[in-house]
Design an enzyme around this catalytic site. Structure first.
Site, PDB file in Angstrom:
ATOM      1  CB  CYS A   2      -0.955   0.033   1.245  1.00 24.20           C
ATOM      2  SG  CYS A   2      -2.009  -1.267   1.235  1.00 24.20           S
ATOM      3  CD1 TRP A  79      -0.418  -6.629  -1.732  1.00 18.72           C
ATOM      4  CD2 TRP A  79      -1.014  -6.906   0.411  1.00 18.72           C
ATOM      5  NE1 TRP A  79      -0.100  -7.981  -1.667  1.00 18.72           N
ATOM      6  CE2 TRP A  79      -0.415  -8.189  -0.156  1.00 18.72           C
ATOM      7  CE3 TRP A  79      -1.523  -6.935   1.729  1.00 18.72           C
ATOM      8  CZ2 TRP A  79      -0.460  -9.316   0.620  1.00 18.72           C
ATOM      9  CZ3 TRP A  79      -1.327  -7.904   2.428  1.00 18.72           C
ATOM     10  CH2 TRP A  79      -0.910  -9.305   1.962  1.00 18.72           C
ATOM     11  CD  GLU A 513      16.290 -15.683   0.609  1.00 23.52           C
ATOM     12  OE1 GLU A 513      16.210 -14.775  -0.455  1.00 23.52           O
ATOM     13  OE2 GLU A 513      15.650 -15.893   1.416  1.00 23.52           O
ATOM     14  CG  HIS A 536      14.700 -37.817  11.418  1.00 25.17           C
ATOM     15  ND1 HIS A 536      14.764 -38.782  12.113  1.00 25.17           N
ATOM     16  CD2 HIS A 536      16.194 -37.317  11.418  1.00 25.17           C
ATOM     17  CE1 HIS A 536      16.038 -39.253  12.659  1.00 25.17           C
ATOM     18  NE2 HIS A 536      16.800 -38.267  12.128  1.00 25.17           N
TER      19      HIS A 536
END
Length: 640
Positions: A2, A79, A513, A536
């Protein structure tokens, strides 16, 4: 997220409002709009607006078709939070008064109050019920329309008084700009929890005044900026402005000084690149060089802060002597830079370090450690959750605070005792690239400075680390030369719906990332795990349709990682490995290997993340997504 632009002038302000919105497009939005006071140019008429759910360029076409003009106006890129991205939910919002309805299709004229808003009003539902009982009808699903009606209900001839009374009833975060039909040469603004700056007109715009959520919106219009603080109200009129605190008492120039802020418009030009993300990936050698420019040695003074409101900053040397642990607070990509720094800080500086997602930290009961250094990391310095987490930590008595940030004038920098300003330059692409690598550079410098203060950095080690850091721009150029090979990987990834990223130790955050970049812009579901965690649970997902990316530097965990890679191959998985030259990992069936130009030791995360950025970029390109403005995301996340 915004953007707000507003102005009071003697000239038609619409071109400047639209230009400001264009400069804020990088923040992310799904609708936009402009409202002006038609009588502000000396003619007839009241408030009129144009709104669009397309890009600002389409809004400009609508404005030109309608002939919208005015010397007083407000503009916004939204937004979506409350309500879908449709025209009726777009800003500016009007209040037509009790019993009145909207103007059909969300456009046109006739409002009594026009308002734009960044942030989230938490008590909007209760206020909505009260206003409906007074005869106000709502045309949108937004929390913002409540503020417009509230201001209208409190208006008794003075807009500033009405806005001041209205914000006292608001709970949550807001930056607002408001216009009233009875005051054609006036805009009133207020902020709490969302950034807002005041611009003082110069040259052709002498006597004009501006509001914006980001000083960049006013680039080329004025460089005379006043940073409004928490709870401030501001009254803009022709030839004058004044600022008041939350209690309505005027604040003098000494409390809110005018600063000269260079927000050059040329910094956002795309140049020869197809997308800003591509441009910013290739700017990383320069960004790292700029961030390290002028550093001749490791000294604590690199982190001395400017102090809030321009007061004399604190001594980093004194703070570093006091602290015995570190708490890192950040969100998204900045969180992963903090996770990487944890390895450096504990191994090199020997300081226990905790890394927390800012939005989680502020809402849990924690145990404050009086001698802890609180480090916040943010590209914009306005990230709502991180800023709130910083304030929460301060409320717990944690006074030793440091921010690593790309914007020297941001709220986070102003409110922290110490700071390190990275020099990434303006970053437009929503998916952060150069901001991340410059954060890592700043955090490595912080590690060295803390190690020195604790007597753990010898002159020989300091010289070696500085030499390695100065070589980073050259090393990054060599990594960028791998782009053609990564394009080949991207063509295969573009056909997939899922991907797995693996790393160990210092490179596990880099795997996280890389997964984030891929999901952000290509919309491929990607997850990252420490490679030792495969057996796992995640190994159950591995098939020939699930590409597995591994970050494989030649470090102490290499042999362990090789065993993990064999576990993937034994299950029919297809591996894509970024390997140092001397790792003895070779391409073969189900094994694609790109060799990094050189091994870079503890700084290798800065190099290894770049191929992952390029992989995400070219995969998104192959899938035809909107690389710079991915769906549902925003650049500056200034709401909770």
């Amino acid at each position: 997220m915004c953007g707000i632009v507003a102005a009071v002038s003697t000239h038609n302000i619409v071109p400047i409002l639209v230009q400001g919105l264009q400069r804020l497009e990088y923040r992310g939005y799904d609708s936009c709009g402009v409202a002006v006071h038609q009588a502000s140019l000396g003619g007839q008429g009241g408030l009129a607006r144009t709104r669009s759910t397309a890009r600002v360029s389409e809004l400009l076409t609508q404005i030109q078709g309608s002939g919208l003009q005015g010397a007083t106006g407000i503009a916004h890129t939204r937004w979506a939070t409350h309500g879908a991205p449709v025209v009726d939910n777009a800003h500016p919002h009007f209040s037509f008064g009790p019993g009145a309805t909207g103007d059909g299709a969300g456009q046109g004229a006739g409002g009594r109050v026009a308002l734009v808003h960044n942030g989230i009003i938490e008590n909007y539902e209760a206020l909505r019920v009260q206003l409906q009982a007074r005869g106000y009808r709502f045309d949108s699903q937004t929390d913002t329309e409540v503020i417009a009606h509230l201001v209208d209900s409190l208006y008794e001839g003075d807009l500033f008084t009405a806005v001041r009374a209205a914000v006292q009833q608001l709970h949550g975060a807001y930056a607002i700009a408001v216009v009233h039909k009875d005051e054609p040469h006036r805009v009133v603004g207020a902020r709490a929890g969302s950034p807002l700056v005041l611009g003082v007109g110069q040259g052709e715009q002498a006597g004009a005044h501006f509001l914006a959520s980001d000083a960049m919106a006013l680039a080329g219009v004025t460089d005379q900026i006043v940073y409004l603080q928490e709870g401030d109200l501001v009254d803009l009129q022709l030839g004058r402005y004044w600022i008041a605190g939350r209690d309505g008492r005027p604040l003098g120039a000494a409390q809110r000084p005018v600063r000269t802020v260079a927000a050059h418009s040329g910094a956002v030009e795309l140049g020869p690149y197809r997308h800003y993300m591509q441009k910013e990936i290739f700017e990383q050698p320069r960004a790292i060089a700029d961030t390290l420019d002028g550093i001749e040695g490791i000294v604590a003074e690199l982190f001395d802060g400017a102090g809030q409101d321009g007061r004399s900053g604190a001594s980093a040397w004194r703070v570093f002597q006091e602290i015995d642990s570190i708490l890192i607070l950040a969100c998204g990509t900045s969180y992963y830079s903090g996770c990487t720094a944890k390895y450096w800080l504990e191994e090199i500086a020997g300081i226990p370090t905790q890394v927390e997602v800012a939005s989680e930290y502020r809402y849990r009961t924690s145990v404050p450690l009086p001698r802890q250094l609180v480090v916040t990391i943010s590209q914009s310095g306005e990230t709502a959750d991180t800023l709130a987490a910083l304030r929460h930590a301060q409320s717990l008595g944690l006074t030793n605070t440091l921010t690593v940030c790309n914007v020297a004038t941001s709220a986070m920098v102003r409110e922290s005792k110490l700071a390190y300003i990275t020099r990434a330059g303006v970053e437009i692409g929503v998916a952060s690239t150069k901001a991340f690598t410059t954060q890592l550079a700043g955090l490595f410098l912080l590690t060295l400075a803390l190690a020195q203060s604790k007597g753990r950095l010898t002159p020989e080690a300091e010289a070696a680390h500085l030499k390695a850091m100065r070589h980073l721009p050259v090393a990054l150029q060599a990594v960028l030369a791998l782009e053609p090979q990564l394009i080949g990987w991207a063509e295969e990834f573009a056909q997939k719906d899922h991907a797995l990223f693996l790393g160990r130790g210092l490179h596990y955050p880099i795997a996280m990332e890389g997964a984030l970049k891929l999901k952000e812009i290509s919309y491929i579901h990607a997850e990252a795990y420490p490679a030792g965690e495969l057996k796992h649970g995640p190994l159950a997902l591995v098939t020939s349709d699930m590409p597995v990316v591994a970050v494989a530097p030649n470090d102490a965990l290499l042999e362990k990682l090789k065993s993990n890679l064999q576990e993937v191959r034994a299950r029919g998985g297809v591996l894509y490995v970024l390997a140092d030259a001397d790792t003895q990992i070779d391409s073969g069936e189900g094994m694609h290997v790109i060799r990094m130009p050189e091994h870079y030791g503890q700084l290798s995360p800065i190099l290894h993340v770049v191929p992952l950025q390029l992989l995400a970029y070219h995969t998104a390109l192959a899938r035809g997504t909107d690389v710079d403005k991915p769906r549902n995301l925003a650049k500056s996340v200034t709401v909770e």
